[in-house]
Enzyme design. Sequence first.
Site, short mmCIF file in Angstrom:
data_model
loop_
_atom_site.label_atom_id
_atom_site.label_comp_id
_atom_site.label_asym_id
_atom_site.label_seq_id
_atom_site.Cartn_x
_atom_site.Cartn_y
_atom_site.Cartn_z
N TYR A 362 0.81 -1.23 0.00
CA TYR A 362 0.00 0.00 0.00
C TYR A 362 0.84 1.27 0.00
CZ TYR A 362 -0.20 -0.29 5.28
OH TYR A 362 0.04 -0.39 6.62
N GLU A 363 0.18 2.36 -0.39
CA GLU A 363 0.80 3.67 -0.62
C GLU A 363 1.97 3.58 -1.59
OE1 GLU A 363 1.13 6.52 2.49
OE2 GLU A 363 -0.42 5.51 3.68
N GLY A 364 1.78 2.74 -2.61
CA GLY A 364 2.78 2.54 -3.65
C GLY A 364 3.54 1.26 -3.43
#
Length: 381
Positions: A362-364
Amino acid sequence: MNFSLNEEQKLIQEAARDFAQTELLPEVIERDDAQRFPKEEIKKLGELGFLGMMVDPKYGGSGLDTLSYVIAMEEISKIDASISVVMSVNNSLVCWGLEKFGTEAQKEKYLTKLSTGEHIGAFCLSEPEAGSDATSQKTTAIDMGDHYIVNGTKNWITNGGTASTYIVIAQTDKDKKHKGINALIIEKGTPGFEIGPKENKLGIRGSDTHSLIFNDVKVPKENRIGENGFGFKFAMKTLAGGRIGIAAQALGIASGAYELALKYAKERKAFGTEICNHQAIAFKLADMHTEIQAARLLVYQAAIDKDTDRNYDLSGAMAKLYASKVAMDTTVEAVQIHGGNGFVKDYHVERLMRDAKITQIYEGTSEIQKIVISRSILKKN
Protein backbone atom coordinates in the site's frame (compact mmCIF):
# COMPACT_ATOMS: atom_id res chain seq x y z
CA MET A 1 24.42 14.27 9.66
CA ASN A 2 23.45 14.05 13.33
CA PHE A 3 20.58 11.63 13.86
CA SER A 4 20.58 11.86 17.66
CA LEU A 5 17.19 12.69 19.18
CA ASN A 6 16.59 15.84 21.18
CA GLU A 7 14.94 15.76 24.60
CA GLU A 8 11.45 16.43 23.22
CA GLN A 9 11.78 13.61 20.70
CA LYS A 10 13.01 11.24 23.41
CA LEU A 11 9.94 12.08 25.50
CA ILE A 12 7.67 11.42 22.49
CA GLN A 13 9.39 8.09 21.91
CA GLU A 14 8.95 7.15 25.56
CA ALA A 15 5.28 8.19 25.59
CA ALA A 16 4.54 6.20 22.43
CA ARG A 17 6.39 3.16 23.75
CA ASP A 18 4.56 3.31 27.07
CA PHE A 19 1.18 3.64 25.37
CA ALA A 20 1.94 0.72 23.05
CA GLN A 21 3.10 -1.55 25.87
CA THR A 22 0.39 -0.71 28.39
CA GLU A 23 -2.66 0.06 26.25
CA LEU A 24 -2.15 -1.87 23.00
CA LEU A 25 -0.27 -5.04 23.84
CA PRO A 26 -2.75 -6.73 26.25
CA GLU A 27 -5.50 -7.35 23.66
CA VAL A 28 -3.61 -7.12 20.37
CA ILE A 29 -4.02 -10.83 19.55
CA GLU A 30 -7.74 -10.73 20.36
CA ARG A 31 -8.25 -7.67 18.15
CA ASP A 32 -6.45 -9.40 15.31
CA ASP A 33 -8.49 -12.60 15.70
CA ALA A 34 -11.81 -10.75 15.84
CA GLN A 35 -10.82 -8.20 13.16
CA ARG A 36 -12.02 -5.62 15.68
CA PHE A 37 -11.39 -1.96 14.97
CA PRO A 38 -9.60 -0.47 18.00
CA LYS A 39 -12.10 2.33 18.62
CA GLU A 40 -11.25 3.02 22.25
CA GLU A 41 -7.52 2.73 21.67
CA ILE A 42 -7.71 5.19 18.77
CA LYS A 43 -9.67 7.61 20.94
CA LYS A 44 -6.90 7.49 23.56
CA LEU A 45 -4.28 7.92 20.83
CA GLY A 46 -6.06 11.11 19.76
CA GLU A 47 -6.23 12.39 23.33
CA LEU A 48 -2.46 11.99 23.58
CA GLY A 49 -1.99 14.10 20.44
CA PHE A 50 -0.76 11.31 18.16
CA LEU A 51 -3.39 11.78 15.42
CA GLY A 52 -2.46 15.33 14.47
CA MET A 53 1.22 15.32 15.30
CA MET A 54 2.38 17.68 12.55
CA VAL A 55 -0.69 19.95 12.59
CA ASP A 56 -0.38 23.54 13.79
CA PRO A 57 -1.67 23.88 17.38
CA LYS A 58 -4.14 26.56 16.22
CA TYR A 59 -6.01 23.71 14.50
CA GLY A 60 -5.74 21.41 17.52
CA GLY A 61 -2.55 19.65 16.48
CA SER A 62 0.68 18.95 18.33
CA GLY A 63 2.87 21.12 16.08
CA LEU A 64 5.68 18.57 15.94
CA ASP A 65 8.14 17.69 13.19
CA THR A 66 8.11 14.67 10.87
CA LEU A 67 10.98 13.02 12.73
CA SER A 68 8.92 13.02 15.94
CA TYR A 69 6.06 11.49 14.00
CA VAL A 70 8.13 8.60 12.57
CA ILE A 71 9.65 7.91 15.99
CA ALA A 72 6.15 7.53 17.44
CA MET A 73 5.03 5.46 14.44
CA GLU A 74 7.88 3.01 15.00
CA GLU A 75 6.96 2.44 18.66
CA ILE A 76 3.24 1.96 17.97
CA SER A 77 3.98 -0.35 15.02
CA LYS A 78 6.16 -2.63 17.15
CA ILE A 79 2.99 -3.70 18.92
CA ASP A 80 0.00 -3.11 16.61
CA ALA A 81 0.29 -2.14 12.96
CA SER A 82 -3.51 -2.05 12.69
CA ILE A 83 -3.46 0.98 14.94
CA SER A 84 -0.39 2.57 13.40
CA VAL A 85 -1.95 2.53 9.93
CA VAL A 86 -4.88 4.56 11.28
CA MET A 87 -2.32 6.94 12.76
CA SER A 88 -0.42 7.09 9.46
CA VAL A 89 -3.43 7.76 7.26
CA ASN A 90 -4.86 10.39 9.59
CA ASN A 91 -1.53 12.21 10.00
CA SER A 92 0.14 11.84 6.60
CA LEU A 93 -2.63 11.59 4.05
CA VAL A 94 -5.55 13.49 5.56
CA CYS A 95 -4.35 16.09 8.09
CA TRP A 96 -1.18 17.02 6.23
CA GLY A 97 -2.97 17.37 2.89
CA LEU A 98 -5.73 19.51 4.37
CA GLU A 99 -3.36 21.79 6.23
CA LYS A 100 -1.01 22.15 3.26
CA PHE A 101 -3.57 22.66 0.49
CA GLY A 102 -6.97 23.25 2.10
CA THR A 103 -8.79 26.56 2.49
CA GLU A 104 -9.07 28.23 5.87
CA ALA A 105 -12.74 27.26 5.99
CA GLN A 106 -11.88 23.61 5.30
CA LYS A 107 -9.24 23.64 8.02
CA GLU A 108 -11.61 25.13 10.55
CA LYS A 109 -14.41 22.74 9.70
CA TYR A 110 -12.49 19.48 9.26
CA LEU A 111 -8.87 19.72 10.39
CA THR A 112 -9.66 20.84 13.93
CA LYS A 113 -11.63 17.64 14.56
CA LEU A 114 -9.31 15.32 12.64
CA SER A 115 -6.17 16.48 14.43
CA THR A 116 -7.60 15.69 17.87
CA GLY A 117 -9.10 12.32 16.96
CA GLU A 118 -12.67 13.55 17.41
CA HIS A 119 -13.08 12.53 13.77
CA ILE A 120 -11.04 10.03 11.74
CA GLY A 121 -10.10 10.61 8.11
CA ALA A 122 -9.81 8.38 5.06
CA PHE A 123 -7.88 8.89 1.82
CA CYS A 124 -9.70 7.47 -1.20
CA LEU A 125 -7.55 7.00 -4.29
CA SER A 126 -7.43 3.28 -5.19
CA GLU A 127 -10.10 1.71 -7.38
CA PRO A 128 -10.75 -1.74 -8.86
CA GLU A 129 -8.81 -0.71 -11.98
CA ALA A 130 -6.67 2.09 -10.54
CA GLY A 131 -4.27 0.87 -7.91
CA SER A 132 -0.69 1.53 -8.95
CA ASP A 133 -1.97 3.31 -12.08
CA ALA A 134 -3.55 6.21 -10.20
CA THR A 135 -4.14 8.19 -13.40
CA SER A 136 -6.87 5.75 -14.50
CA GLN A 137 -9.60 7.11 -12.25
CA LYS A 138 -13.06 5.78 -13.11
CA THR A 139 -14.79 7.62 -10.27
CA THR A 140 -16.24 10.78 -11.79
CA ALA A 141 -17.03 14.19 -10.33
CA ILE A 142 -19.22 15.99 -12.85
CA ASP A 143 -19.14 19.79 -12.55
CA MET A 144 -22.70 21.07 -12.04
CA GLY A 145 -21.85 24.70 -11.42
CA ASP A 146 -21.95 25.15 -7.65
CA HIS A 147 -21.46 21.45 -6.88
CA TYR A 148 -20.15 18.13 -8.22
CA ILE A 149 -22.04 14.88 -8.74
CA VAL A 150 -19.79 11.96 -7.79
CA ASN A 151 -20.22 8.40 -9.07
CA GLY A 152 -17.89 5.45 -8.73
CA THR A 153 -16.22 2.95 -6.42
CA LYS A 154 -13.12 3.11 -4.25
CA ASN A 155 -11.34 -0.02 -3.01
CA TRP A 156 -9.09 -0.96 -0.09
CA ILE A 157 -9.83 2.19 1.87
CA THR A 158 -8.25 2.28 5.33
CA ASN A 159 -10.70 3.63 7.94
CA GLY A 160 -13.36 3.06 5.30
CA GLY A 161 -16.16 2.24 7.74
CA THR A 162 -15.14 4.35 10.73
CA ALA A 163 -14.03 7.62 9.17
CA SER A 164 -16.16 10.74 9.26
CA THR A 165 -14.22 12.70 6.64
CA TYR A 166 -13.18 11.22 3.28
CA ILE A 167 -10.84 12.81 0.76
CA VAL A 168 -11.95 11.37 -2.58
CA ILE A 169 -9.96 11.59 -5.82
CA ALA A 170 -12.21 11.72 -8.89
CA GLN A 171 -12.08 12.52 -12.61
CA THR A 172 -13.88 15.70 -13.71
CA ASP A 173 -12.55 16.10 -17.25
CA LYS A 174 -11.48 12.83 -18.88
CA ASP A 175 -10.00 14.61 -21.90
CA LYS A 176 -7.46 16.34 -19.66
CA LYS A 177 -6.40 12.98 -18.16
CA HIS A 178 -4.49 13.50 -14.88
CA LYS A 179 -4.93 17.28 -15.18
CA GLY A 180 -8.70 16.81 -15.05
CA ILE A 181 -8.73 15.10 -11.63
CA ASN A 182 -10.01 16.75 -8.44
CA ALA A 183 -9.77 16.02 -4.71
CA LEU A 184 -13.08 16.41 -2.86
CA ILE A 185 -14.00 16.24 0.82
CA ILE A 186 -17.06 14.04 1.33
CA GLU A 187 -18.69 13.53 4.72
CA LYS A 188 -20.09 10.24 6.00
CA GLY A 189 -23.86 10.22 5.75
CA THR A 190 -24.02 12.23 2.54
CA PRO A 191 -26.94 10.87 0.46
CA GLY A 192 -25.78 8.29 -2.11
CA PHE A 193 -22.56 7.49 -0.23
CA GLU A 194 -22.49 3.80 0.77
CA ILE A 195 -19.90 1.75 2.61
CA GLY A 196 -19.27 -1.73 1.24
CA PRO A 197 -18.34 -4.89 3.16
CA LYS A 198 -15.21 -5.02 5.30
CA GLU A 199 -12.26 -6.80 3.68
CA ASN A 200 -11.05 -10.08 5.21
CA LYS A 201 -7.30 -9.47 5.15
CA LEU A 202 -4.09 -11.43 5.68
CA GLY A 203 -2.66 -8.84 8.08
CA ILE A 204 -3.49 -5.56 9.85
CA ARG A 205 -6.80 -7.26 10.53
CA GLY A 206 -7.87 -4.78 13.18
CA SER A 207 -7.80 -1.91 10.69
CA ASP A 208 -11.04 -1.02 8.97
CA THR A 209 -10.69 -1.63 5.22
CA HIS A 210 -13.74 -1.24 2.98
CA SER A 211 -14.90 -0.49 -0.52
CA LEU A 212 -16.85 2.75 -0.90
CA ILE A 213 -19.67 3.32 -3.38
CA PHE A 214 -20.80 6.73 -4.64
CA ASN A 215 -24.18 6.98 -6.38
CA ASP A 216 -24.99 10.53 -7.51
CA VAL A 217 -23.38 12.03 -4.42
CA LYS A 218 -23.74 15.82 -4.33
CA VAL A 219 -20.59 17.58 -3.15
CA PRO A 220 -20.47 21.39 -2.80
CA LYS A 221 -17.71 23.23 -4.68
CA GLU A 222 -16.30 24.57 -1.42
CA ASN A 223 -15.29 20.98 -0.61
CA ARG A 224 -12.80 20.84 -3.47
CA ILE A 225 -9.17 20.97 -2.33
CA GLY A 226 -7.10 23.35 -4.43
CA GLU A 227 -7.82 24.67 -7.90
CA ASN A 228 -9.78 22.77 -10.54
CA GLY A 229 -7.60 19.92 -11.83
CA PHE A 230 -5.27 19.90 -8.82
CA GLY A 231 -6.46 16.50 -7.54
CA PHE A 232 -3.81 14.26 -9.06
CA LYS A 233 -0.96 16.53 -8.00
CA PHE A 234 -2.53 16.69 -4.53
CA ALA A 235 -2.63 12.89 -4.34
CA MET A 236 0.98 12.47 -5.45
CA LYS A 237 2.33 15.15 -3.10
CA THR A 238 0.37 13.69 -0.21
CA LEU A 239 1.44 10.11 -0.94
CA ALA A 240 5.10 11.18 -1.08
CA GLY A 241 4.85 12.11 2.59
CA GLY A 242 2.62 9.17 3.38
CA ARG A 243 5.35 6.80 2.25
CA ILE A 244 7.56 8.09 5.05
CA GLY A 245 4.86 7.11 7.52
CA ILE A 246 4.53 3.60 6.05
CA ALA A 247 8.33 3.26 6.02
CA ALA A 248 8.23 4.04 9.75
CA GLN A 249 5.48 1.47 10.19
CA ALA A 250 7.60 -1.16 8.42
CA LEU A 251 10.57 -0.19 10.58
CA GLY A 252 8.45 -0.66 13.69
CA ILE A 253 7.19 -4.07 12.60
CA ALA A 254 10.77 -5.18 11.93
CA SER A 255 12.00 -3.76 15.25
CA GLY A 256 9.20 -5.44 17.17
CA ALA A 257 9.92 -8.81 15.59
CA TYR A 258 13.65 -8.45 16.21
CA GLU A 259 13.15 -7.61 19.89
CA LEU A 260 10.93 -10.67 20.34
CA ALA A 261 13.41 -12.90 18.52
CA LEU A 262 16.35 -11.59 20.55
CA LYS A 263 14.54 -12.17 23.83
CA TYR A 264 13.46 -15.66 22.80
CA ALA A 265 16.96 -16.59 21.60
CA LYS A 266 18.40 -15.63 24.98
CA GLU A 267 15.86 -17.77 26.85
CA ARG A 268 15.32 -20.84 24.65
CA LYS A 269 17.83 -23.64 25.12
CA ALA A 270 18.90 -26.33 22.64
CA PHE A 271 21.87 -28.71 22.79
CA GLY A 272 22.69 -27.56 26.30
CA THR A 273 22.84 -23.80 25.78
CA GLU A 274 20.73 -20.78 24.84
CA ILE A 275 20.09 -20.79 21.10
CA CYS A 276 21.65 -17.32 20.73
CA ASN A 277 24.99 -19.03 21.40
CA HIS A 278 24.64 -21.08 18.23
CA GLN A 279 26.21 -19.30 15.28
CA ALA A 280 23.24 -20.09 13.01
CA ILE A 281 20.99 -17.99 15.28
CA ALA A 282 23.59 -15.39 16.24
CA PHE A 283 24.23 -14.57 12.59
CA LYS A 284 20.50 -14.16 11.93
CA LEU A 285 20.30 -11.68 14.80
CA ALA A 286 23.35 -9.82 13.47
CA ASP A 287 21.79 -9.46 10.02
CA MET A 288 18.45 -8.36 11.47
CA HIS A 289 20.05 -5.73 13.70
CA THR A 290 22.19 -4.33 10.88
CA GLU A 291 19.34 -4.15 8.37
CA ILE A 292 16.98 -2.51 10.87
CA GLN A 293 19.54 0.15 11.70
CA ALA A 294 20.11 0.84 8.00
CA ALA A 295 16.35 1.14 7.48
CA ARG A 296 16.06 3.48 10.45
CA LEU A 297 18.68 5.81 9.01
CA LEU A 298 16.84 5.91 5.67
CA VAL A 299 13.54 6.68 7.41
CA TYR A 300 15.11 9.41 9.54
CA GLN A 301 16.79 10.90 6.46
CA ALA A 302 13.46 11.11 4.62
CA ALA A 303 11.80 12.70 7.66
CA ILE A 304 14.58 15.28 8.00
CA ASP A 305 14.39 16.04 4.27
CA LYS A 306 10.69 16.79 4.72
CA ASP A 307 11.27 18.88 7.81
CA THR A 308 13.98 20.97 6.13
CA ASP A 309 11.92 21.58 2.96
CA ARG A 310 14.20 19.49 0.77
CA ASN A 311 12.72 17.29 -1.93
CA TYR A 312 11.81 14.02 -0.23
CA ASP A 313 10.36 12.07 -3.18
CA LEU A 314 13.57 10.06 -3.58
CA SER A 315 14.46 9.62 0.09
CA GLY A 316 10.86 8.72 0.96
CA ALA A 317 10.68 6.12 -1.81
CA MET A 318 14.02 4.61 -0.79
CA ALA A 319 12.95 4.49 2.85
CA LYS A 320 9.69 2.74 2.06
CA LEU A 321 11.27 0.31 -0.42
CA TYR A 322 14.03 -0.76 1.93
CA ALA A 323 12.16 -0.64 5.25
CA SER A 324 9.31 -2.76 3.87
CA LYS A 325 11.79 -5.36 2.61
CA VAL A 326 13.50 -5.39 5.99
CA ALA A 327 10.12 -5.80 7.69
CA MET A 328 9.31 -8.83 5.56
CA ASP A 329 12.76 -10.41 5.88
CA THR A 330 13.05 -9.77 9.61
CA THR A 331 9.62 -11.11 10.52
CA VAL A 332 10.23 -14.30 8.50
CA GLU A 333 13.52 -14.83 10.34
CA ALA A 334 11.88 -14.05 13.69
CA VAL A 335 9.37 -16.84 13.05
CA GLN A 336 12.25 -19.14 12.10
CA ILE A 337 14.15 -18.36 15.31
CA HIS A 338 11.03 -19.17 17.33
CA GLY A 339 10.73 -22.52 15.54
CA GLY A 340 7.36 -24.17 16.08
CA ASN A 341 6.42 -21.53 18.63
CA GLY A 342 6.73 -18.90 15.93
CA PHE A 343 3.90 -20.54 14.04
CA VAL A 344 1.36 -19.98 16.83
CA LYS A 345 -0.28 -16.73 17.86
CA ASP A 346 0.87 -16.56 21.48
CA TYR A 347 4.38 -15.45 20.51
CA HIS A 348 3.20 -12.54 18.29
CA VAL A 349 5.78 -13.00 15.52
CA GLU A 350 3.40 -14.76 13.11
CA ARG A 351 1.09 -11.74 13.31
CA LEU A 352 3.97 -9.35 12.69
CA MET A 353 4.95 -11.42 9.64
CA ARG A 354 1.42 -11.15 8.26
CA ASP A 355 1.31 -7.43 8.99
CA ALA A 356 4.67 -6.83 7.30
CA LYS A 357 3.52 -7.86 3.82
CA ILE A 358 1.15 -4.95 3.29
CA THR A 359 3.99 -2.45 3.73
CA GLN A 360 5.34 -3.64 0.37
CA ILE A 361 1.98 -2.98 -1.26
CA TYR A 362 0.00 0.00 0.00
CA GLU A 363 0.80 3.67 -0.62
CA GLY A 364 2.78 2.54 -3.65
CA THR A 365 4.05 -0.99 -4.20
CA SER A 366 7.76 -1.75 -4.04
CA GLU A 367 7.74 -1.81 -7.82
CA ILE A 368 6.32 1.73 -7.90
CA GLN A 369 9.01 2.87 -5.46
CA LYS A 370 11.65 1.52 -7.84
CA ILE A 371 10.10 3.54 -10.66
CA VAL A 372 10.26 6.70 -8.50
CA ILE A 373 13.86 5.98 -7.49
CA SER A 374 15.10 5.09 -10.97
CA ARG A 375 13.49 8.15 -12.56
CA SER A 376 15.05 10.38 -9.93
CA ILE A 377 18.57 9.03 -10.26
CA LEU A 378 18.42 8.98 -14.06
CA LYS A 379 17.18 12.58 -14.07
CA LYS A 380 20.07 13.63 -11.84
CA ASN A 381 22.63 11.93 -14.05
